[in-house]
Write an enzyme that holds these catalytic residues in place. Structure first.
Site, PDB file in Angstrom:
ATOM      1  N   HIS A  79      -3.151   0.170  -3.628  1.00 59.44           N
ATOM      2  CA  HIS A  79      -3.115  -0.938  -2.758  1.00 59.44           C
ATOM      3  C   HIS A  79      -2.963  -2.188  -3.751  1.00 59.44           C
ATOM      4  O   HIS A  79      -3.629  -2.379  -5.012  1.00 59.44           O
ATOM      5  CB  HIS A  79      -4.395  -1.269  -1.945  1.00 59.44           C
ATOM      6  CG  HIS A  79      -4.714  -0.192  -1.165  1.00 59.44           C
ATOM      7  ND1 HIS A  79      -3.967   0.255   0.135  1.00 59.44           N
ATOM      8  CD2 HIS A  79      -5.622   0.818  -1.363  1.00 59.44           C
ATOM      9  CE1 HIS A  79      -4.636   1.376   0.511  1.00 59.44           C
ATOM     10  NE2 HIS A  79      -5.567   1.818  -0.246  1.00 59.44           N
ATOM     11  N   GLU A 115      -2.871  19.190  -3.087  1.00 49.58           N
ATOM     12  CA  GLU A 115      -3.779  19.185  -3.719  1.00 49.58           C
ATOM     13  C   GLU A 115      -4.644  17.893  -3.413  1.00 49.58           C
ATOM     14  O   GLU A 115      -5.820  17.929  -3.864  1.00 49.58           O
ATOM     15  CB  GLU A 115      -3.696  19.106  -4.977  1.00 49.58           C
ATOM     16  CG  GLU A 115      -2.962  20.349  -5.662  1.00 49.58           C
ATOM     17  CD  GLU A 115      -1.274  20.250  -5.651  1.00 49.58           C
ATOM     18  OE1 GLU A 115      -0.915  21.351  -5.817  1.00 49.58           O
ATOM     19  OE2 GLU A 115      -0.855  19.113  -5.322  1.00 49.58           O
ATOM     20  N   SER A 116      -4.438  17.116  -2.456  1.00 53.57           N
ATOM     21  CA  SER A 116      -5.207  16.158  -1.945  1.00 53.57           C
ATOM     22  C   SER A 116      -4.244  14.800  -1.748  1.00 53.57           C
ATOM     23  O   SER A 116      -3.368  14.554  -0.884  1.00 53.57           O
ATOM     24  CB  SER A 116      -6.343  15.650  -2.707  1.00 53.57           C
ATOM     25  OG  SER A 116      -7.056  14.700  -1.881  1.00 53.57           O
ATOM     26  N   SER A 133       0.858  -1.150   0.126  1.00 59.81           N
ATOM     27  CA  SER A 133      -0.062  -0.071  -0.108  1.00 59.81           C
ATOM     28  C   SER A 133       0.797   1.296   0.052  1.00 59.81           C
ATOM     29  O   SER A 133       1.918   1.132   0.637  1.00 59.81           O
ATOM     30  CB  SER A 133      -0.915   0.187   1.362  1.00 59.81           C
ATOM     31  OG  SER A 133      -1.900  -0.990   1.079  1.00 59.81           O
ATOM     32  N   CYS A 189      -7.483  18.564  -6.350  1.00 58.90           N
ATOM     33  CA  CYS A 189      -8.274  19.715  -6.403  1.00 58.90           C
ATOM     34  C   CYS A 189      -7.372  20.890  -7.001  1.00 58.90           C
ATOM     35  O   CYS A 189      -6.149  20.631  -7.224  1.00 58.90           O
ATOM     36  CB  CYS A 189      -8.903  20.263  -4.973  1.00 58.90           C
ATOM     37  SG  CYS A 189      -7.366  20.618  -3.975  1.00 58.90           S
TER      38      CYS A 189
END
Length: 115
Positions: free
Chosen positions: A67, A61-62, A54, A82
């Protein structure tokens, strides 16, 4: 109202390479951030026993997260961005090159749209 962000949810099946390679995944996360035009804050990759990885790149921006399930040749990938300058599809292409899937499915969700 215009959306606040774009969230790509991708499924990659029949992956051929790098499913259990944490260093290749770490490098790909960093490369995906650059290709998308995002701003990297941090990267964390965890390897599971006996297999699977993972990883997440936290970006201004996020985030980009994934995974792997090597035993199924499968990767679940999220690219959530974003702002108007970031290109999440460019990040997706980095992972398509890394894992070399036989097939993919991509859904785009517009985030922050008031209904």
């Amino acid at each position: 109202m215009r959306e606040l962000g774009r969230h790509l949810v991708a499924e990659l099946w029949g992956c051929q390479e790098n499913l259990n390679n944490p260093e290749a995944i770490r490098k790909a996360l960093v490369e995906a951030v650059k290709k998308a035009g995002a701003t990297l804050i941090d990267v964390h990759v965890h390897t599971f026993n006996p297999h699977g990885v993972s990883g997440v790149a936290v970006i201004a921006e996020s985030h980009i997260s994934l995974h792997t399930w090597p035993e199924h040749g499968y990767v679940a990938l999220d690219v959530f961005t974003c702002g108007e300058k970031v290109v999440p599809e460019a990040a997706f292409e980095v992972f398509r090159e890394l894992f070399r899937p036989q097939r993919t499915h991509l859904i785009e969700i517009k985030r922050g749209v008031q209904i």
